[in-house]
Design a protein around this motif. Structure first.
Motif, PDB file in Angstrom:
ATOM      1  N   ARG A  52     -64.345   6.765   6.091  1.00 45.66           N
ATOM      2  CA  ARG A  52     -64.696   6.464   7.182  1.00 45.66           C
ATOM      3  C   ARG A  52     -65.403   5.233   7.471  1.00 45.66           C
ATOM      4  N   ILE A  53     -64.490   4.029   7.858  1.00 44.21           N
ATOM      5  CA  ILE A  53     -65.640   3.247   8.060  1.00 44.21           C
ATOM      6  C   ILE A  53     -65.483   1.918   9.734  1.00 44.21           C
ATOM      7  N   GLY A  54     -66.839   1.886   9.351  1.00 38.16           N
ATOM      8  CA  GLY A  54     -67.430   1.066  10.969  1.00 38.16           C
ATOM      9  C   GLY A  54     -68.345   2.238  11.909  1.00 38.16           C
ATOM     10  N   SER A  55     -67.930   1.535  13.065  1.00 38.38           N
ATOM     11  CA  SER A  55     -68.337   2.110  14.314  1.00 38.38           C
ATOM     12  C   SER A  55     -69.970   1.596  14.374  1.00 38.38           C
ATOM     13  N   ALA A  56     -70.544   2.045  15.534  1.00 36.84           N
ATOM     14  CA  ALA A  56     -72.090   1.127  16.017  1.00 36.84           C
ATOM     15  C   ALA A  56     -73.146   1.203  14.775  1.00 36.84           C
ATOM     16  N   GLN A  57     -73.348   2.705  14.285  1.00 31.34           N
ATOM     17  CA  GLN A  57     -73.504   3.257  12.755  1.00 31.34           C
ATOM     18  C   GLN A  57     -73.583   2.544  11.694  1.00 31.34           C
ATOM     19  N   ALA A  58     -72.720   1.473  11.345  1.00 34.00           N
ATOM     20  CA  ALA A  58     -71.808   1.201  10.483  1.00 34.00           C
ATOM     21  C   ALA A  58     -73.218   0.724   9.219  1.00 34.00           C
ATOM     22  N   ILE A  68     -60.455  -4.945  16.013  1.00 32.55           N
ATOM     23  CA  ILE A  68     -59.103  -4.563  14.656  1.00 32.55           C
ATOM     24  C   ILE A  68     -57.623  -4.902  15.218  1.00 32.55           C
ATOM     25  N   GLN A  69     -57.392  -6.912  14.913  1.00 35.50           N
ATOM     26  CA  GLN A  69     -56.044  -7.515  15.385  1.00 35.50           C
ATOM     27  C   GLN A  69     -55.527  -6.830  14.380  1.00 35.50           C
ATOM     28  N   GLY A  70     -54.736  -6.552  13.175  1.00 34.69           N
ATOM     29  CA  GLY A  70     -54.085  -6.464  12.449  1.00 34.69           C
ATOM     30  C   GLY A  70     -54.306  -5.601  11.300  1.00 34.69           C
ATOM     31  N   ILE A  71     -53.654  -4.557  10.929  1.00 38.94           N
ATOM     32  CA  ILE A  71     -54.180  -3.435   9.660  1.00 38.94           C
ATOM     33  C   ILE A  71     -52.875  -3.497   8.811  1.00 38.94           C
ATOM     34  N   GLY A  72     -52.400  -3.087   6.982  1.00 43.64           N
ATOM     35  CA  GLY A  72     -52.024  -2.911   6.323  1.00 43.64           C
ATOM     36  C   GLY A  72     -52.617  -2.151   5.029  1.00 43.64           C
ATOM     37  N   PHE A  73     -51.574  -1.073   4.463  1.00 45.71           N
ATOM     38  CA  PHE A  73     -51.894  -1.292   3.227  1.00 45.71           C
ATOM     39  C   PHE A  73     -51.209  -1.791   1.983  1.00 45.71           C
ATOM     40  N   ASP A  74     -51.610  -1.802   0.924  1.00 46.09           N
ATOM     41  CA  ASP A  74     -50.319  -2.245   0.042  1.00 46.09           C
ATOM     42  C   ASP A  74     -50.081  -0.963  -1.469  1.00 46.09           C
ATOM     43  N   ALA A 392     -52.672   7.621   5.510  1.00 41.34           N
ATOM     44  CA  ALA A 392     -52.492   6.973   6.857  1.00 41.34           C
ATOM     45  C   ALA A 392     -53.864   6.531   7.810  1.00 41.34           C
ATOM     46  N   ALA A 393     -53.823   5.456   8.196  1.00 41.49           N
ATOM     47  CA  ALA A 393     -54.957   4.945   9.460  1.00 41.49           C
ATOM     48  C   ALA A 393     -54.938   5.045  10.296  1.00 41.49           C
ATOM     49  N   PHE A 394     -56.350   5.796  11.461  1.00 41.63           N
ATOM     50  CA  PHE A 394     -55.908   6.086  12.649  1.00 41.63           C
ATOM     51  C   PHE A 394     -57.421   4.449  12.862  1.00 41.63           C
ATOM     52  N   VAL A 395     -56.833   3.494  14.210  1.00 43.89           N
ATOM     53  CA  VAL A 395     -57.609   2.820  14.425  1.00 43.89           C
ATOM     54  C   VAL A 395     -58.256   3.960  15.864  1.00 43.89           C
ATOM     55  N   ASP A 396     -59.870   3.700  15.812  1.00 46.79           N
ATOM     56  CA  ASP A 396     -60.622   4.142  16.802  1.00 46.79           C
ATOM     57  C   ASP A 396     -61.564   3.532  17.887  1.00 46.79           C
ATOM     58  N   THR A 397     -62.446   3.866  18.816  1.00 48.39           N
ATOM     59  CA  THR A 397     -63.459   3.184  19.295  1.00 48.39           C
ATOM     60  C   THR A 397     -64.821   4.373  19.099  1.00 48.39           C
ATOM     61  N   ASP A 398     -65.644   3.571  19.015  1.00 48.83           N
ATOM     62  CA  ASP A 398     -66.505   4.582  19.270  1.00 48.83           C
ATOM     63  C   ASP A 398     -67.577   4.335  20.628  1.00 48.83           C
ATOM     64  N   PHE A 400     -69.971   3.123  21.955  1.00 52.05           N
ATOM     65  CA  PHE A 400     -70.110   1.923  22.562  1.00 52.05           C
ATOM     66  C   PHE A 400     -68.721   0.644  22.191  1.00 52.05           C
ATOM     67  N   ASP A 401     -67.618   1.325  21.636  1.00 52.45           N
ATOM     68  CA  ASP A 401     -66.610   0.424  21.628  1.00 52.45           C
ATOM     69  C   ASP A 401     -66.228  -0.653  20.669  1.00 52.45           C
ATOM     70  N   VAL A 402     -66.713  -0.053  19.580  1.00 51.46           N
ATOM     71  CA  VAL A 402     -66.917  -0.079  18.404  1.00 51.46           C
ATOM     72  C   VAL A 402     -66.432   0.046  17.701  1.00 51.46           C
ATOM     73  N   PRO A 403     -64.876  -0.445  17.178  1.00 53.09           N
ATOM     74  CA  PRO A 403     -63.712  -0.156  16.022  1.00 53.09           C
ATOM     75  C   PRO A 403     -64.054   0.933  15.124  1.00 53.09           C
ATOM     76  N   VAL A 404     -63.544   1.341  14.946  1.00 54.17           N
ATOM     77  CA  VAL A 404     -63.274   3.087  13.989  1.00 54.17           C
ATOM     78  C   VAL A 404     -62.663   2.784  13.504  1.00 54.17           C
ATOM     79  N   ILE A 405     -62.621   2.609  11.708  1.00 54.92           N
ATOM     80  CA  ILE A 405     -61.114   3.382  10.946  1.00 54.92           C
ATOM     81  C   ILE A 405     -61.526   3.884  10.144  1.00 54.92           C
ATOM     82  N   ALA A 406     -60.517   5.491  10.358  1.00 50.79           N
ATOM     83  CA  ALA A 406     -60.188   7.052   9.335  1.00 50.79           C
ATOM     84  C   ALA A 406     -58.775   6.601   9.021  1.00 50.79           C
TER      85      ALA A 406
END
Length: 415
Positions: A52-58, A68-74, A392-398, A400-406
């Motif tokens: 899990r990365i991101g959030s206001a407590q990063a 997060i405007q776009g996301i993808g795996f290699d 599988a990646a899921f983008v959400d916000t905390d 404070f509306d800061v992106p969190v990627i799980a």
């Protein structure tokens, strides 16, 4: 749900609007029709957490994300994230490895090679090459090491295509699939000049409005006022061996094609669309009117000239009038989204009743077309990206509306 947008560039101002093209129905030759069971078999949403990365407590500066405007795996499990403000687009691409450790950043805002002006989408090929779609500059292509390779552009006259819903083709080539009105196009991005053509033509739900090859702003304006509610979209994703899985009607019917675009199989479930009621019509019209009132146009380099401003105002008035006089299809399409996992399973999200919140039920169909089961309505958001080894990646916000990627790992049966 993403909608395909065509961009009109008038005096440096970018105006979004839909311009329909005349397309024929999908060519349905010899194909298998697979009737799947009607009864839902519930699936568990208890996935293994990976990181899990991101959030206001990063803790680290690199994971302080804006939007997060776009996301993808290699294919190595590296995750690529296009990060930037909502209004100005992406400002950088962040790469993390399969354990969530920072690998590199690349890209930045600017006017030079590989620099962004209004980056709104990211696409990643299996070999680690990536593409950033920039509304004002075209498509920036980067190598696996993040080094800029070239910019590809697609334009003609005063009209420039702004593609949404880009999907990397899964054949090892630097090609992409994208929807254009009722078609799915294959785009060759190996050079500055984009080549390609129609791979699939979807069913046309209504008689389209045709425009001549060369037309004026007045003629284009006439098409803006024709708005339809609950029109079935062409929803698709790329299959691992080439070809696509797509839906193009109100029914529960997933069409599978080979690499040439020929439909070889149709997967159906006996789930009927909801009839559109007057209450649904009122709610949809109000929702679209609110969208129009919140619509903003971005102009770089100062205010537009008065004559351009007047054209923009007329365009916005025509769009609002079109929504106020919106026509409606008789049914709400059953399918809301179609996605394909790294291993080739299909995840099919079903629509909920209009004006309700929360995700719809998600059916999982195996690579061979068999029904695996269903994640119940309201239990699981569709992943924002599928990767190898069940990632599988899921983008959400905390809060404070800061992106969190799980990032989680899917069980073998739903990969």
């Amino acid at each position: 749900m993403l909608r395909n947008l065509r961009i009109l560039a008038i005096g440096g101002m970018w105006i979004t609007g839909g311009l329909a093209t005349a397309l024929g129905p999908t060519d349905l030759r010899a194909q298998d029709i697979v009737n799947l069971p009607a009864e839902d078999l519930p699936l568990s949403t208890d996935f293994e957490p990976v990181y899990r990365i991101g959030s206001a407590q990063a803790q680290a500066e690199w994971e302080e994300f804006f939007a997060i405007q776009g996301i993808g795996f290699d294919s190595a499990g590296n995750l690529y994230l296009l990060d930037g403000a909502d209004t100005d687009g992406g400002r950088r691409v962040v790469v993390v490895d399969a354990l969530g450790r920072h690998v590199r950043d690349f890209g930045r805002v600017g006017d030079g090679p590989g620099e962004f002006q209004m980056a709104t989408q990211l696409m990643v090929w299996a070999d680690g090459r990536s593409l950033v779609s920039d509304r004002l500059r075209g498509y920036h292509v980067f190598g696996p090491d993040g080094q800029f390779e070239h910019t590809a552009q697609e334009s003609g006259g005063f009209m420039v295509m702004a593609r949404t819903g880009l999907r990397p083709e899964r054949t090892g080539s630097r090609t992409a699939l994208v929807r254009d009105e009722r078609s799915i196009l294959r785009m060759d991005l190996t050079s500055a000049e984009i080549r390609g053509g129609v791979l699939v033509e979807g069913w046309v739900a209504r008689e389209p409005t045709e425009l001549p090859p060369v037309f004026s702003f007045e003629q284009a304006l006439e098409t803006v006022g024709e708005e339809w509610g609950f029109e079935p979209e062409v929803l698709f994703d790329a299959m691992p061996a080439g070809g696509v899985a797509f839906s193009d009607s109100s029914a529960y019917a997933i069409k599978l094609t080979d690499a040439s675009g020929a439909v070889s199989r149709i997967l159906r479930r006996p789930i009927r669309p909801l009839p559109v009621t007057e209450r649904m019509q009122r709610a949809e019209r109000e929702r679209r009117l609110e969208e129009e009132s919140n619509r903003q146009f971005t102009q770089r380099g100062g205010d537009p000239p008065p004559e351009v401003r007047a054209m923009i105002d007329r365009y916005m008035e025509a769009q609002r009038a079109g929504v106020e006089n919106m026509q409606f299809h008789a049914e709400v399409p059953v399918i809301a989204a179609v996605r394909v996992t790294w291993d080739g399973s299909l995840w099919v999200e079903r629509s909920t009743e209009p004006a309700t919140s929360g995700p719809g039920a998600i059916d999982v169909l195996g690579p061979d077309g068999r029904y695996v089961g269903t994640f119940p309505e309201g239990r699981l958001e569709m992943p924002d990206a599928f990767g190898p080894d069940g990632l599988a990646a899921f983008v959400d916000t905390d809060e404070f509306d800061v992106p969190v990627i799980a990032v989680r790992r899917l069980p073998q049966r739903v990969r």
